[in-house]
Design a protein around this motif. Sequence first.
Motif: not given
Length: 536
Positions: A242-254, A297-298, A305-312
Amino acid sequence: MKDYRLILLWLFGGLLFLANLDGNMIYILDEAKNAGCAREMLEKGDLVVPTFNYELRTDKPPLHYFFMMLGYQIFGVGEFGARFFSGIFGLATCLITFLFTKRVFNKEVAFWSTLTLISSLQIIIQFHLATPDPYLIFCITATLFLFYLFICEGKKKWIYLAYLMMGLGVLAKGPVAIVIPGGVVFFFLIFTKRFKWKEIWNLNPLSGILLLLTVALPWYLAVHFKTDGAWSQGFFIEHNFQRFTAEKESHGGPFFLPAVFVFTGLMPFSVFSIQSLKLAWNKKNEALLLSLITVGLFILFFAVSRTKLPSYTAPCLPFMAIILGYYLSQLQESSKLKLSDKFSIGFFIILAIGIPVGVYFAMKAESYLAHLDYLGLYFTPLIAVGGISIFFFWKNDFSKGLLSMALTFGVASLIFFHLALPVLDKENPVAGALPLMENFDEEEVISYKRFNPSFSYYIQKPIKIYKNFSELDVKIKKSKSPIYILSVTDNIEELQSIKGAVEVFRKKDLFERKTSVVFKVEANDLASSKESDNDL
């Protein structure tokens, strides 16, 4: 390479990665939940089932919990114990980066690649956090380094160690430790025309997978059966798919946001990114190719991915550091700067000036932090240190100019952790509320709908969450002792309707939308609530 430069490099690294580890509270959500989970597992003596607020936590596998528990046993339960091994793994990541680049390139590339990591403020912050990411970064970096050494040298120990590190990566954060390194190896074999059955079989995939499973599978099976599959359901479905297919905890972005994360993640030397990437591509060097594939690749994986964070994207930063380090090793020996390098240095100077200015306006932008606008002054030494680099570049001493750039951001890290962050930390609502919650260790603490997870870490006992007001009202009526109620201002009207409830504390959470509140109901006020009276 002069030996004193290497000594200074590691002293610099140790100073930064272990800088004031206990200088701020376990406050941000991820730290509070991860460190709190490790504390509860240690308290229960349970190495299998992770819990937070004494309820099952399915977010992450256990490797970082194990190291935090060890930290607690050595240093005691607290901020230093929770973060100590994060800093150690940061130093370890720099060490293996140095050793790898020294082996496949030379000491100069090793020095500049490692310095690129050490001088990055984001890297230092990343390895200061009590989260699983420091451990995953190390494991993925080691996995790919070892794979490459096996390709070059053919020694079986390298490939088996690579599978071992991949297994530890799975214990650190799950399938991502297989999926992305596996993808990097796949594309590397294709681009180097090694994607042949003989080459693939030479990687010992069967015995390697068996080793990987031997490391990771026992814990996954144990937690699956001990929780009747609840942990597996929560982790693999909610926190991976779900983190890959949907935005979680408002951590999305372009889609381009992961590329921005990589660029900003290695400031200041990422100002040379374009030149470095171009040189790495043109060199046709296989170690540089591995680094290019890993970075690419990263970025691509998390772009979709729909969820994006600097740690990813953080695990690719050591490989981007190698690309930059290779370029810097060439630049410091140049006789003249190219126009593109002059633009990059100019951008760096803008950054050095912009950090104190940016801190000032960042504080001003938040009304509840406007009185801390002076924190921008703490960072003004960066302008002077950055100016030294201009002097050296003007004198055509490019090595000292680059070292001054690294020193500028190293000073920024020290100022951030030793001066600015402790001041800012005092503004968090948990720091303000706990001293006002007299005897919270003896009196009952509950929550209405939601609360800041940091309370759980410091209160160190179950905080029952009530989802609707009627349940909360019944609880209050039946209680014969004082109760603290943790919540947020979204629920303030309902909380104010409780007869005898007194607001103890209210403060906006740092850089978040919500505002935490604490109410207290004394023992002699526990008969009823206004809402109950209205119902009658």
